[in-house]
Motif scaffolding. Structure first.
Motif, short mmCIF file in Angstrom:
data_model
loop_
_atom_site.label_atom_id
_atom_site.label_comp_id
_atom_site.label_asym_id
_atom_site.label_seq_id
_atom_site.Cartn_x
_atom_site.Cartn_y
_atom_site.Cartn_z
N VAL A 97 -1.46 7.05 1.73
CA VAL A 97 -2.44 8.00 1.83
C VAL A 97 -2.01 9.05 1.09
CG1 VAL A 97 -4.47 8.53 3.19
CG2 VAL A 97 -3.21 6.26 2.83
N GLY A 98 -3.40 9.41 0.45
CA GLY A 98 -2.90 11.29 0.12
C GLY A 98 -2.23 11.08 -1.17
N ASP A 99 -0.86 9.71 -1.73
CA ASP A 99 -0.58 9.93 -3.22
C ASP A 99 -2.06 10.03 -4.33
OD1 ASP A 99 1.64 9.82 -2.11
OD2 ASP A 99 1.75 7.37 -2.26
N LYS A 144 -6.47 9.17 -6.00
CA LYS A 144 -6.33 9.19 -4.85
C LYS A 144 -5.92 7.70 -4.24
CE LYS A 144 -5.81 13.79 -2.80
NZ LYS A 144 -6.31 14.56 -1.84
N VAL A 145 -4.54 7.54 -3.17
CA VAL A 145 -5.12 6.88 -2.73
C VAL A 145 -5.97 6.91 -1.46
CG1 VAL A 145 -3.81 5.33 -0.85
CG2 VAL A 145 -2.94 6.38 -3.28
N LYS A 146 -6.77 6.38 -0.57
CA LYS A 146 -7.13 6.89 0.55
C LYS A 146 -7.48 5.59 1.64
CE LYS A 146 -11.02 8.50 0.46
NZ LYS A 146 -11.09 10.18 1.20
N LYS A 147 -7.14 4.79 1.43
CA LYS A 147 -6.77 3.65 1.85
C LYS A 147 -5.90 2.82 1.19
CE LYS A 147 -8.25 0.45 5.29
NZ LYS A 147 -9.94 -0.37 5.69
N ILE A 148 -4.25 2.14 2.10
CA ILE A 148 -3.72 1.55 1.80
C ILE A 148 -3.58 0.38 3.20
CG2 ILE A 148 -2.42 2.82 2.50
CD1 ILE A 148 -0.23 1.43 -0.36
N ASP A 149 -3.34 -1.53 2.89
CA ASP A 149 -2.83 -2.03 3.63
C ASP A 149 -2.25 -3.09 2.74
OD1 ASP A 149 -2.80 -4.01 5.71
OD2 ASP A 149 -5.41 -4.34 6.47
N LEU A 156 -6.66 -1.87 -1.26
CA LEU A 156 -5.95 -0.51 -2.01
C LEU A 156 -6.82 0.46 -1.87
CD1 LEU A 156 -3.69 1.83 -2.54
CD2 LEU A 156 -3.64 0.53 -4.93
#
Length: 378
Positions: free
Chosen positions: A12-14, A66-71, A77
């Motif tokens: 997250v944040g990338d 920008k990555v907000k959520k990753i599972d 994603l």
């Protein structure tokens, strides 16, 4: 803000780059090298309201997100285009605030109390900062591009306040100084009446308002400013004085117009009888207005055939009189008049008429006597 290389473990944040693979009604799918396509919800496409994703991107577009959520377990994603643009926008807006930079942006929405523009994030222009004057209908600004300045930023509260009014005021101040430095006393300029007061009128001469005092409105006496000019009137004015330190300019309307004495020599000639109104009585005579703004002096010796101690014995202010022009001096703006000469001329005409009538009567009597004598001789 460093972008991640494809195939790298995401967090997250990338910030990543990818290609749009599908544009749906409420979201966009993007290939960023993850095991499944990332999802960009419509709310994460832009900082302003978006009707449909296709208004922002199309299939094949390369985008930075920008990555907000990753599972990883569920191969989920969630990405944001808005967040990337916002980060860049904050940095840019902070620089523009520090520099006082003027920039352009298009009005995207009209909301209660102002306008919304897209500056990489949601920028707000309060209604009081749209123009230097009150705006009746803000709807007219939708889709319009405005020049703006940043006047307030608060990143924590996501607050971006912009102003078009500040840009206009700055331009006006610059123009005002330019005019102040270039105008000189004696110049004749075009202007527009901005407002009227009981002591005169303020006239815009191209970036600065100058005052035309009520005494400088007309060659004739003026009781009310609005008797001569109204707001919006286009006028010519003469610069009387310039106070650059206090930013004050004195103007004259009457000095830019032909004076009442202009062309008097063609209208009034010595020997003519003119009509006028007694304006003022002084101890040495009377001033009589014979044309608007043109007065002549009737010396006390020229008022009446009889001896008078003061002009008031024969005249009163406001009285209509006939006078004979004795002399015209346009350069000195002086006229010499005589009321007595008019009376003398009239008396002379009456005497001449009486004499003529007497002569005719005498000839007629002689003819009658001659006829009678002739008859007696026969």
């Amino acid at each position: 803000m460093e972008e991640m290389n494809q195939g790298t473990q995401l967090a997250v944040g990338d910030v990543v780059t990818g290609k749009v693979t599908k544009v749906e009604d409420k979201q966009v799918l993007v290939d960023v090298g993850y095991k499944s396509d990332g999802v960009v919800p419509i709310s994460e496409l832009s900082n302003v309201h978006v009707e449909k994703p296709s208004d922002v991107v199309k299939e094949g577009d390369e985008v930075t997100l920008k990555v907000k959520k990753i599972d990883d377990e569920n191969d989920e994603l969630v990405l944001s285009k808005r967040a990337v643009e916002a980060d860049k926008a904050w940095e840019e807006l902070e620089r523009k605030l520090d520099d006082g930079e003027v920039f352009e942006a298009e009005v995207k929405e009209v909301v209660k109390g102002g306008l919304v523009v897209d500056v990489g994030l949601r920028g707000f222009i309060p209604a009081s900062h749209v123009e230097t004057f009150f705006v009746e209908n803000l709807e007219e600004y939708k889709g319009k591009t405005l020049t703006l300045k940043v006047i307030e930023l608060n990143r924590e509260n996501n607050r971006v306040i912009l102003s078009h009014k500040a840009v206009v005021e700055s331009e006006q101040a610059t123009q005002k100084q330019k005019v102040l430095q270039n105008i000189e006393a004696g110049q004749i300029l075009d202007g527009v009446v901005q407002r009227t007061t009981n002591f005169g009128a303020f006239v815009d001469i191209g970036g600065i308002d100058g005052l035309v005092h009520i005494s400088q409105l007309s060659h004739e006496h003026v009781n009310n400013t609005t008797d001569v000019v109204a707001e919006g009137d286009k006028v010519k004015v003469k610069v009387l004085s310039v106070d650059r330190d206090n930013e004050r300019v004195s103007l004259s309307l009457k000095e830019a117009q032909p004076g009442p004495w202009s062309g008097v020599e063609g209208k009034v000639k010595p020997g003519e009888i003119v009509e006028g109104t007694v304006q003022r009585l002084v101890n040495f005579g009377a001033f009589v207005e014979i044309l608007p703004g043109v007065e002549g002096l009737v010396h006390i010796s020229q008022i009446a055939n009889r001896h008078i101690g003061t002009p008031q014995e024969a005249l009163k202010e406001g009285q209509k009189v006939k006078a004979k022009v004795l002399d015209v001096d346009v350069d000195s703006k002086r006229l010499s008049l005589s009321i007595r000469e008019v009376e003398n001329d009239e008396n002379k005409k009456e005497i001449e008429q009486y004499t003529k009538e007497q002569e005719q009567s005498t000839f007629s009597l002689g003819d009658v006597i001659g006829d009678q004598l002739g008859k007696l001789k026969k």
